[in-house]
Design an enzyme around this catalytic site. Structure first.
Site, PDB file in Angstrom:
ATOM      1  CE1 TYR A   1      22.306 -14.266  65.772  1.00  0.00           C
ATOM      2  CE2 TYR A   1      21.373 -16.281  66.681  1.00  0.00           C
ATOM      3  CZ  TYR A   1      21.729 -15.514  65.595  1.00  0.00           C
ATOM      4  OH  TYR A   1      21.504 -15.982  64.337  1.00  0.00           O
TER       5      TYR A   1
ATOM      6  CE  LYS B   1      26.991  -1.533  56.447  1.00  0.00           C
ATOM      7  NZ  LYS B   1      27.085  -1.618  54.960  1.00  0.00           N
TER       8      LYS B   1
ATOM      9  CG  ASP C   1      27.929  -3.867  52.354  1.00  0.00           C
ATOM     10  OD1 ASP C   1      29.067  -4.029  52.853  1.00  0.00           O
ATOM     11  OD2 ASP C   1      27.497  -2.739  52.035  1.00  0.00           O
TER      12      ASP C   1
ATOM     13  CG  ASP D   1      22.231 -16.911  61.380  1.00  0.00           C
ATOM     14  OD1 ASP D   1      22.292 -18.143  61.266  1.00  0.00           O
ATOM     15  OD2 ASP D   1      21.178 -16.257  61.305  1.00  0.00           O
TER      16      ASP D   1
ATOM     17  CG  ASP E   1      21.616 -20.186  56.157  1.00  0.00           C
ATOM     18  OD1 ASP E   1      22.236 -20.852  57.011  1.00  0.00           O
ATOM     19  OD2 ASP E   1      20.376 -20.188  56.046  1.00  0.00           O
TER      20      ASP E   1
HETATM   21  C1  IPM Z   1      22.315 -21.440  63.062  1.00  0.00           C
HETATM   22  C2  IPM Z   1      20.823 -21.288  63.230  1.00  0.00           C
HETATM   23  C3  IPM Z   1      20.544 -20.720  64.610  1.00  0.00           C
HETATM   24  C4  IPM Z   1      21.226 -19.371  64.699  1.00  0.00           C
HETATM   25  C5  IPM Z   1      19.047 -20.600  64.963  1.00  0.00           C
HETATM   26  C6  IPM Z   1      18.362 -21.944  64.889  1.00  0.00           C
HETATM   27  C7  IPM Z   1      18.811 -19.958  66.296  1.00  0.00           C
HETATM   28  O1  IPM Z   1      20.303 -20.494  62.217  1.00  0.00           O
HETATM   29  O2  IPM Z   1      22.931 -22.174  63.866  1.00  0.00           O
HETATM   30  O3  IPM Z   1      22.856 -20.853  62.137  1.00  0.00           O
HETATM   31  O4  IPM Z   1      20.674 -18.366  64.241  1.00  0.00           O
HETATM   32  O5  IPM Z   1      22.340 -19.308  65.233  1.00  0.00           O
HETATM   33 MG    MG Z   2      21.703 -19.968  60.713  1.00  0.00          MG
END
Ligand code: IPM
Ligand code: MG
Length: 365
Positions: A141, A190, A222, A246, A250
């Site tokens: 990032y 990884k 993975d 990240d 999700d």
């Molecule tokens: C998160 C989001 C952010 C990230 C984006 C919006 C930049 O996906 O907080 O997980 O990738 O960190």
């Molecule tokens: Mg995210």
């Protein structure tokens, strides 16, 4: 207790869900006699429209002097040109870096009432209770990136960089957390491919030496992605770098059936923290009073716990959320076919009502 809270609603559903989180904080403060002072500022697309930048100096300055920051979400189709120089996400990334909020905590617990809301089988989900500690100010990032022309064609690069100190400080956060939980840290990397991951593994292993009462295991990312859906109950604390965190969070969010349930805290060295639902701005449902405010409300609970030291108040809010879910209250993202659906404001009001009733029934608690 007196505290100043910076409120950054941002874009999309951010303002709607943050309004409910603020209302819950106000209710909790009223019940306990705390004085919370809320100050709003613009961030993301809303700030771009007004000031031409996603992170105005005044917003960062407010964050710096606040005791905690409550954040909604940033982004939306209006600002979605990927080649634009100014992008809403810069607001979020700039605050993380500007305040050195290097440890991102993302708890994933599946409330019994929601076991049916997930696409996964109930027997896989019952009892899941894990927390991801994501490194938040390093890696891909923030590494050097760019474009070059090479052999007549365009080439792009992003670099992943980690220093020992960056790995060490976030590892301590994970081990300290594990001590208050089931004492298992799964460090995800990884290391079979990436040099950053080899350093990561080496440093985490060294830090683990200071926590002999905590078990450390290493897992490749993975394989971790697979285990998260195969046997999520195995995990207690997952420690990982920025990009892997990240993606895995999700995935982990879907264990609860909806990304609309997951709160997060981003912490640095001191008590000041940044609290944000992880769901994002969801522009397609914005402004319709249908977004789930529970992730924002649970983020507000984390704010009370981690930045203001109000553990009891935090736990009360979490219990109130659990209770409204047990009663069958659902926003659209959680409702099964034929189940009655509450709007954003109605869900917020239900949590406040529950919170207030519990206090009135047993004021001595
Ligand atoms: C998160 C989001 C952010 C990230 C984006 C919006 C930049 O996906 O907080 O997980 O990738 O960190
Ligand atoms: Mg995210």
């Amino acid at each position: 207790m007196k505290a100043t809270i910076a409120v950054l609603p941002g874009d999309g559903i951010g303002p709607e869900v943050v309004a409910q989180a603020v209302a819950v904080l106000e209710a909790s403060a009223r019940l306990h006699g705390h004085t919370l002072h809320f100050e709003q500022a613009l961030v993301g697309g809303a700030a771009i429209d007004r000031f031409g930048t996603a992170l105005p100096e005044a917003t960062l300055e407010l964050c710096r002097r606040a005791d905690a920051i409550l954040f909604g979400a940033v982004g939306g189709p209006r600002w979605d040109d990927p080649s634009a120089r100014v992008r809403p996400e810069q607001g979020l990334l700039g605050i993380r870096k500007g305040l050195d909020l290097f440890a991102n905590l993302r708890p994933v617990a599946v409330p019994a009432a929601l076991v049916g809301a997930s696409t996964l089988k109930p027997e896989v989900l019952t009892g899941v209770d894990l927390i991801v500690v994501r490194e938040l100010t390093g890696g891909l990032y923030y590494g050097e990136r760019g474009r070059r022309r090479l052999n007549g064609q365009e080439m792009a690069f992003d670099t992943m960089v980690y220093s020992e100190a960056e790995v060490e400080r976030v590892a301590h956060v994970a081990f300290r957390l594990a001590r208050r939980r089931r004492r298992l840290v799964t460090s995800v990397d990884k290391a079979n491919v990436l040099e950053c991951s080899r350093l990561w593994r080496q440093v985490v292993t060294r830090v683990a030496g200071q926590y002999p009462d905590v078990t450390l295991e290493h897992q490749l990312v993975d394989s971790c992605a697979m285990m998260l859906v195969r046997d999520p109950r195995h995990f207690d604390v997952i420690l990982t770098e920025n990009t892997f965190g990240d993606i895995l969070t999700d995935e982990a969010a879907q264990l609860t059936g909806s990304i609309g349930m997951l709160p997060s805290a981003s912490l640095g060295e001191g008590p000041r923290g940044f609290y944000e639902p992880i769901h994002g701005s969801a522009p397609t449902i914005a402004g319709r009073n249908i977004a789930n405010p529970l992730a924002a409300i649970l983020s507000a609970a984390m704010l009370l716990r981690h930045s203001l030291g109000l553990e009891r108040e935090a736990a009360e809010i979490e219990a109130a959320v659990g209770a409204v879910l047990d009663k069958g209250y659902r926003t659209a993202d959680l409702a099964g076919p034929g189940e009655p659906v509450l709007g954003t404001q109605e869900m917020g009001a239900a949590v406040i009502e529950q919170l207030t009733r519990v206090r009135e029934e047993s004021p001595a608690r």
